[in-house]
Design a protein around this motif. Structure first.
Motif, PDB file in Angstrom:
ATOM      1  N   TYR A  20       0.812  -1.217   0.000  1.00  0.00           N
ATOM      2  CA  TYR A  20       0.000   0.000   0.000  1.00  0.00           C
ATOM      3  C   TYR A  20       0.845   1.267   0.000  1.00  0.00           C
ATOM      4  CZ  TYR A  20      -3.797  -3.134   1.277  1.00  0.00           C
ATOM      5  OH  TYR A  20      -4.724  -4.133   1.283  1.00  0.00           O
ATOM      6  N   HIS A  43      -3.139  -8.443   0.245  1.00  0.00           N
ATOM      7  CA  HIS A  43      -2.949  -6.990   0.289  1.00  0.00           C
ATOM      8  C   HIS A  43      -2.413  -6.450  -1.035  1.00  0.00           C
ATOM      9  CE1 HIS A  43      -4.257  -6.277   4.330  1.00  0.00           C
ATOM     10  NE2 HIS A  43      -3.498  -7.262   4.776  1.00  0.00           N
ATOM     11  N   GLN A  46      -5.463  -6.383  -3.349  1.00  0.00           N
ATOM     12  CA  GLN A  46      -6.379  -5.317  -2.942  1.00  0.00           C
ATOM     13  C   GLN A  46      -5.789  -3.950  -3.303  1.00  0.00           C
ATOM     14  OE1 GLN A  46      -9.321  -5.239   0.541  1.00  0.00           O
ATOM     15  NE2 GLN A  46      -7.445  -4.437   1.437  1.00  0.00           N
ATOM     16  N   SER A  47      -4.481  -3.781  -3.131  1.00  0.00           N
ATOM     17  CA  SER A  47      -3.825  -2.524  -3.460  1.00  0.00           C
ATOM     18  C   SER A  47      -3.912  -2.225  -4.954  1.00  0.00           C
ATOM     19  CB  SER A  47      -2.356  -2.570  -3.029  1.00  0.00           C
ATOM     20  OG  SER A  47      -1.676  -1.415  -3.446  1.00  0.00           O
ATOM     21  N   THR A  86      -5.205   1.489   5.047  1.00  0.00           N
ATOM     22  CA  THR A  86      -4.610   0.221   4.627  1.00  0.00           C
ATOM     23  C   THR A  86      -3.155   0.101   5.071  1.00  0.00           C
ATOM     24  OG1 THR A  86      -4.188   1.170   2.432  1.00  0.00           O
ATOM     25  CG2 THR A  86      -6.174  -0.172   2.694  1.00  0.00           C
ATOM     26  N   SER A  89      -3.367  -0.556   8.960  1.00  0.00           N
ATOM     27  CA  SER A  89      -3.928  -1.863   9.338  1.00  0.00           C
ATOM     28  C   SER A  89      -3.026  -3.018   8.902  1.00  0.00           C
ATOM     29  CB  SER A  89      -5.336  -2.039   8.774  1.00  0.00           C
ATOM     30  OG  SER A  89      -5.292  -2.133   7.381  1.00  0.00           O
ATOM     31  N   SER A  90      -2.429  -2.938   7.726  1.00  0.00           N
ATOM     32  CA  SER A  90      -1.548  -4.031   7.288  1.00  0.00           C
ATOM     33  C   SER A  90      -0.272  -4.054   8.123  1.00  0.00           C
ATOM     34  CB  SER A  90      -1.233  -3.919   5.805  1.00  0.00           C
ATOM     35  OG  SER A  90      -0.592  -2.705   5.520  1.00  0.00           O
ATOM     36  N   LEU A  98     -11.539  -4.151   2.289  1.00  0.00           N
ATOM     37  CA  LEU A  98     -12.315  -3.011   1.821  1.00  0.00           C
ATOM     38  C   LEU A  98     -13.607  -3.491   1.163  1.00  0.00           C
ATOM     39  CD1 LEU A  98      -9.371  -1.004   0.249  1.00  0.00           C
ATOM     40  CD2 LEU A  98     -10.520  -0.524   2.415  1.00  0.00           C
TER      41      LEU A  98
END
Length: 112
Positions: A20, A43, A46-47, A86, A89-90, A98
């Motif tokens: 992220y 991740h 998602q990123s 993000t 949290s990561s 999300l």
């Protein structure tokens, strides 16, 4: 914090955060490098998805007369908020999923 190491040699939470931190590019790099950590792959997916959609939205907003600058500003604000949430949290080792994008990334993860 996640004590597990990713195939990149970094702790999972650090690798997830880097997905992220460098937005779209970080996600692409970890999709190419990561071989075993589902946390990092999630991740990264998602990123790439969320920041890719925001980039497309910015491009499309340029074609909107009158409201284009407003839409672009709102997308920038959304991007900053998502980026902060993000990254934090990561780094904490959390699987922040999300809306919509997280479901898509989770489905894609099953195929890897």
């Amino acid at each position: 914090m996640s004590p597990m190491k990713s195939s990149s040699g970094l702790n999972e939470n650090i690798a997830g955060m880097l997905c992220y931190l460098f937005t779209f590019i970080g996600g692409i790099i970890f999709l190419a490098v990561e071989k075993r950590s589902r946390f990092v792959l999630f991740h990264a997916l998602q990123s790439v998805t969320v920041f890719g959609l925001i980039m497309v939205g910015h491009v499309l907003s340029a074609f909107l007369p009158l409201f284009g600058p407003l839409v672009a500003s709102l997308l920038s604000l959304l991007g900053i908020i998502v980026w902060l949430l993000t990254v934090i949290s990561s780094l904490q080792g959390k699987w922040l999923k999300l809306p919509w994008v997280g479901d898509f990334a989770e489905k894609q993860l099953r195929h890897l």
